[in-house]
Design an enzyme around this catalytic site. Structure first.
Site, mmCIF file in Angstrom:
data_model
loop_
_atom_site.group_PDB
_atom_site.id
_atom_site.type_symbol
_atom_site.label_atom_id
_atom_site.label_comp_id
_atom_site.label_asym_id
_atom_site.label_seq_id
_atom_site.Cartn_x
_atom_site.Cartn_y
_atom_site.Cartn_z
ATOM 1 N N LYS A 103 28.343 24.351 44.323
ATOM 2 C CA LYS A 103 29.190 23.515 44.692
ATOM 3 C C LYS A 103 30.892 23.772 44.658
ATOM 4 O O LYS A 103 31.272 23.725 42.848
ATOM 5 C CB LYS A 103 28.229 22.035 43.746
ATOM 6 C CG LYS A 103 29.506 20.611 44.207
ATOM 7 C CD LYS A 103 30.452 20.231 42.389
ATOM 8 C CE LYS A 103 31.403 19.103 42.850
ATOM 9 N NZ LYS A 103 32.581 19.273 44.478
ATOM 10 N N GLU B 200 33.798 28.684 31.497
ATOM 11 C CA GLU B 200 34.902 28.796 31.981
ATOM 12 C C GLU B 200 36.376 28.050 31.998
ATOM 13 O O GLU B 200 35.963 27.741 33.033
ATOM 14 C CB GLU B 200 35.850 30.035 32.757
ATOM 15 C CG GLU B 200 37.155 30.884 32.955
ATOM 16 C CD GLU B 200 37.175 30.977 33.175
ATOM 17 O OE1 GLU B 200 38.436 30.339 32.875
ATOM 18 O OE2 GLU B 200 37.786 30.868 34.749
ATOM 19 N N CYS C 15 43.927 29.986 35.466
ATOM 20 C CA CYS C 15 44.020 29.469 33.807
ATOM 21 C C CYS C 15 44.642 30.915 32.664
ATOM 22 O O CYS C 15 44.450 30.822 32.017
ATOM 23 C CB CYS C 15 42.314 29.825 33.606
ATOM 24 S SG CYS C 15 40.899 31.240 34.050
ATOM 25 N N GLU D 90 47.349 22.620 29.360
ATOM 26 C CA GLU D 90 47.681 23.493 30.466
ATOM 27 C C GLU D 90 48.407 22.888 31.479
ATOM 28 O O GLU D 90 47.742 22.400 31.829
ATOM 29 C CB GLU D 90 46.181 23.779 30.842
ATOM 30 C CG GLU D 90 46.518 25.018 31.767
ATOM 31 C CD GLU D 90 44.727 24.797 32.363
ATOM 32 O OE1 GLU D 90 44.383 26.113 32.159
ATOM 33 O OE2 GLU D 90 43.238 24.316 32.564
#
Length: 476
Positions: free
Chosen positions: A171, A246, A280, A381
């Site tokens: 997906k 992750e 990331c 983040e």
């Protein structure tokens, strides 16, 4: 219009609805893709069941050969796929080409491991018997892929899954499905049995949720933000699925007083502004020893101001737009929050406007000093081109501040002292530490975070463990 791939065939969604894909640099329509739903996932599951029967029984050497052929075909179509990736995601074409090339390398790495799966023979107390441990594929796996690196992060999941003998359903992110679809079409051309590798496009609330709850999907590999990852883990637990997560990162880097400052500035600039800071593993917090801070900050400001920002398809562009207007609004709000708390902007800190920019999601490379540690750009983040810089008195101070985060994905230190490097590598709470190097994950090394940055490992031979079951056998 691009189509999904189910059972080796290009198909539309059962609803016959579609989603528009736009270029983040220009706002122009790139293509349309089917808006799949839970029924489309169930179609893919049925196909994957048949694909698994054939692929799991395929000799490992033949699996290796097919994956190697797939890597070759990806390289033959590299320019085509990279152009699609730039149009839908926004990154410079050079960076998109690197990403597609990494996808091919990832396939080759795990193809080579297909024939290296080993079991064991174990002596038992009864001398008339002996034990064996064999390893076999899990079954149908699901891969949920984000928009920042939609090709390479897909490869992290499908390559070990296929090498281990599983079938898999992908997906992609709703805004970046095009390059992923093309890659899966190409890999199916390499000779995979029908249904082994499928892709279903559509919203996470429909497609993703069905993948999480469908009992026939036995493993979920997810890359994305931490809040969503927690939901994935909770939902998958109800069906006792394996998960690899992750998740988010707020990678710290430490620059010591004995570092090669010019090299550190060059690599940290790339580490923060590559892919417009939407990674990331991007450098997201910078800690510099006080004695060299002024000199180092000047180097960083010079690099930020020299970066060429523009349309990813324009030659010479070094940084493209943020992927969506929402993403630009988010990083803009973080910078404004830091400013209200007393931060000073040394570079950037605003949108880029004018001809060629007004229809895109552009924001200047931004450097901040005198940043309150409670600012959003530090605590959360920061998925965009903004970097807070802190002065520290010594290594203890730097490591203590680096560890003040709920995240623990990557980290780095710049020093010529082996003692400092070793201490940082031991004490920084992260799944990865680079010493005098760019934040780049290697296929040869396991990759995964600690704390709120994830569960499980991708990359390395260790990733195969998450796609294989062990079974004990007694031979009498």
């Amino acid at each position: 219009m691009a189509q999904m791939v189910i059972g080796g065939e290009s198909v539309d969604a059962l609803s016959h609805e579609f989603t528009d894909i736009y270029n983040p640099a220009t706002g122009e329509l790139v293509d349309r893709v089917p808006r799949g739903n839970a029924e489309d996932v169930r179609r893919a599951v049925s196909a994957a069941e048949e694909g698994f029967k054939a692929w799991s029984r395929t000799a490992p050497a033949k699996r290796e050969a097919i994956l190697m052929k797939g890597a070759d075909l990806i390289r033959e179509h590299l320019e085509e796929v990279a152009t699609l990736l730039t149009k839908e995601q926004g990154k410079p074409l050079r960076d998109a080409s690197i990403e597609v090339g990494r996808f091919a390398e990832n396939l080759e790495f795990y193809a080579g491991l297909a024939t290296k799966i080993r079991g064991e023979q174990v002596p038992l107390a009864d001398p008339t018997k002996y034990g064996m441990i064999i390893r076999h594929p899990i079954g149908i796996c699901g891969a949920i892929v984000p928009w920042n690196f939609p090709v390479s992060l897909m490869g992290n999941k499908i390559a070990p899954a296929l090498a281990a003998g599983n079938s898999i359903i992908v997906k992609p992110a709703s805004t970046t499905p095009l390059a992923a679809i093309r890659c899966i079409e190409i890999l199916n051309e390499a000779g995979l049995p029908a249904g082994t590798l499928n892709i279903v496009t559509g919203p996470g609330g429909a497609v993703g949720e069905e993948m999480l709850v469908n009992p026939k999907i036995r493993k979920i590999a997810f890359t994305g933000e931490t809040g969503t990852g927690i939901h994935v883990m909770e939902a998958a637990a109800r069906e006792m699925k394996r998960v690899t997560l992750e998740l988010g990162g707020s990678d710290p880097t430490i620059v010591c007083d004995d570092a090669d400052l010019a090299k550190a500035a060059a690599m940290i600039s790339i580490g923060r502004f590559f892919n417009c800071g939407q990674a990331c593993l991007a450098v997201k917090r910078l800690y510099v020893f006080e004695s060299v801070a002024d000199e180092f900050i000047d180097l960083m400001v010079g690099r930020a101001n020299r970066l060429k920002v523009g349309n990813g398809l324009t030659q010479g562009t070094q940084m493209g737009p943020l992927h969506t207007a929402t993403q630009r609004d988010e990083i803009e709000a973080m910078v404004e929050d830091a400013k209200k708390r007393g931060a000073d902007v040394l570079a950037g800190g605003e949108r880029i406007t004018g001809e060629g920019f007004d229809n895109g999601n552009f924001y200047k490379p931004t450097l901040l000093v005198n940043v309150d540690p409670d600012s959003r750009v530090v605590r959360e983040e920061a998925f965009g081109p903004a970097l807070p810089i802190f002065r520290v008195k010594d290594l203890d101070d730097a490591i203590e501040q680096a560890n003040r985060s709920e995240y623990g994905l990557g980290s780095s230190i710049w020093t010529t002292s082996m003692a400092k490097a070793h201490e940082a590598a031991e004490r920084i709470e992260a799944g990865y530490t680079w010493v005098n190097d760019l934040h780049v994950a290697y296929d040869e090394l396991p990759f995964g975070g600690v704390k709120h940055s994830g569960v499980g490992k991708e990359h390395g031979v260790e990733a195969m463990d998450f796609y294989l079951e062990s079974k004990s056998i007694v031979m009498a």
